[in-house]
Design an enzyme around this catalytic site. Structure first.
Site, PDB file in Angstrom:
ATOM      1  N   HIS A 151     -11.650  -0.368   6.325  1.00  0.00           N
ATOM      2  CA  HIS A 151     -10.142  -0.403   6.082  1.00  0.00           C
ATOM      3  C   HIS A 151      -9.449   0.192   7.219  1.00  0.00           C
ATOM      4  O   HIS A 151      -8.596  -0.574   7.937  1.00  0.00           O
ATOM      5  CB  HIS A 151      -9.700   0.091   4.776  1.00  0.00           C
ATOM      6  CG  HIS A 151      -8.379  -0.341   4.469  1.00  0.00           C
ATOM      7  ND1 HIS A 151      -7.833  -0.023   3.222  1.00  0.00           N
ATOM      8  CD2 HIS A 151      -7.276  -0.659   5.034  1.00  0.00           C
ATOM      9  CE1 HIS A 151      -6.644  -0.211   3.194  1.00  0.00           C
ATOM     10  NE2 HIS A 151      -6.006  -0.520   4.198  1.00  0.00           N
ATOM     11  N   GLU A 186       0.790  -1.246   0.022  1.00  0.00           N
ATOM     12  CA  GLU A 186       0.217   0.252  -0.025  1.00  0.00           C
ATOM     13  C   GLU A 186       0.899   1.343   0.103  1.00  0.00           C
ATOM     14  O   GLU A 186       0.533   2.429   0.266  1.00  0.00           O
ATOM     15  CB  GLU A 186      -1.034  -0.085   1.066  1.00  0.00           C
ATOM     16  CG  GLU A 186      -2.243  -1.093   1.096  1.00  0.00           C
ATOM     17  CD  GLU A 186      -3.177  -0.958   1.973  1.00  0.00           C
ATOM     18  OE1 GLU A 186      -3.980  -0.185   1.484  1.00  0.00           O
ATOM     19  OE2 GLU A 186      -2.735  -1.128   3.421  1.00  0.00           O
TER      20      GLU A 186
HETATM   21 ZN   LIG Z   1      -4.142  -0.615   4.790  1.00  0.00          ZN
END
Ligand SMILES: [Zn+2]
Length: 246
Positions: A180, A89
């Site tokens: 998230h 990410e």
């Molecule tokens: Zn994350």
């Protein structure tokens, strides 16, 4: 309590070693608070190369050392060719730096209360106490389904998704990522850490208050006035938090 009329400037140090150490210390502090665990990450803009940023290789932030910090381009790829394993990410960071020249530090976390605050459509994080003026009137929420459909793994694993997240962040200091976590930004690493810690604290307070009834939130004027005091609190907080992990 009284304050000096001019708040201390919130500017990052112009020293690479200091910035790398701040990234590592931030990971240790946020792990100590339970905001990061094996997951999540901290980055900072390169102090001499404004089109590069610094973050660690793929390692739990509480176990990171300065040698784990590497240099990245705004495409989210390693700039030093070292071939170390990377966070999937990292595009959260690359896209936000590309979109926000004022941002010098980015933190991504999956902390529990933050996730709760972004779960219910039409509901978001709103400031409920004097430490949280940086939240503004209401924190934007990124809904990945709006840009990538309903079959993703929620992760920001491409520059395109990172750009969509940066678009949702806009000019705010925090963006919730539904189901998230969140991304938090600052002009320095200590400021971003301060905001990550108090965003989580605000989430807990707000969720508890909303379980009792309908709380009042800081007005736009109150949020602005509280945020003007924050520079006084950040240096003291950072030094105290550092002492807990040193
Ligand atoms: Zn994350």
């Amino acid at each position: 309590m009284s304050y000096d009329p001019a708040p201390p400037a919130v500017v990052p140090p112009n020293n690479l070693a200091t910035i790398c150490q701040q990234i590592v210390s931030a990971g240790h502090i946020l792990t100590d608070f339970g905001i990061l665990d094996a997951f999540g990450h901290v980055s900072a803009r390169h102090p001499q190369k404004p089109d590069r940023f610094l973050m660690t290789k793929r390692v739990a932030p509480g176990q990171a050392i300065v040698d784990d910090v590497h240099e990245f381009g705004f495409d989210g790829e390693l700039a030093d060719g070292s071939g170390v394993p990377l966070f999937g990410e990292r595009y959260i960071h690359s896209a936000i730096y590309a979109a926000r020249p004022d941002v010098n530090s980015v933190i991504h976390s999956h902390s529990t209360s933050i996730i709760t605050s972004g779960l219910v459509p039409g509901h978001s994080l709103r400031p409920v106490c004097h430490m949280c003026g940086f939240l503004g009137t209401e924190v934007p929420v990124f809904e990945i389904r709006d840009v990538a459909g309903d079959a993703t793994n929620m992760l920001i694993q491409s520059q395109a998704l990172g750009s969509n997240l940066a678009c949702s962040l806009g000019e705010a200091h925090v963006v919730l990522m539904r189901r998230h976590g969140c991304a938090v930004v600052g002009t320095t690493v200590p400021q971003a850490v301060y905001r990550a810690i108090y965003a989580e604290e605000n989430s807990r307070l707000q969720t508890a208050a909303e379980a009792i009834g309908s709380p009042t939130y800081l007005t736009e004027g109150e949020a602005k006035a509280c945020e003007e005091l924050a520079p006084f609190a950040i240096e003291r907080s950072w030094n105290f938090w550092l002492s807990r992990v040193s």
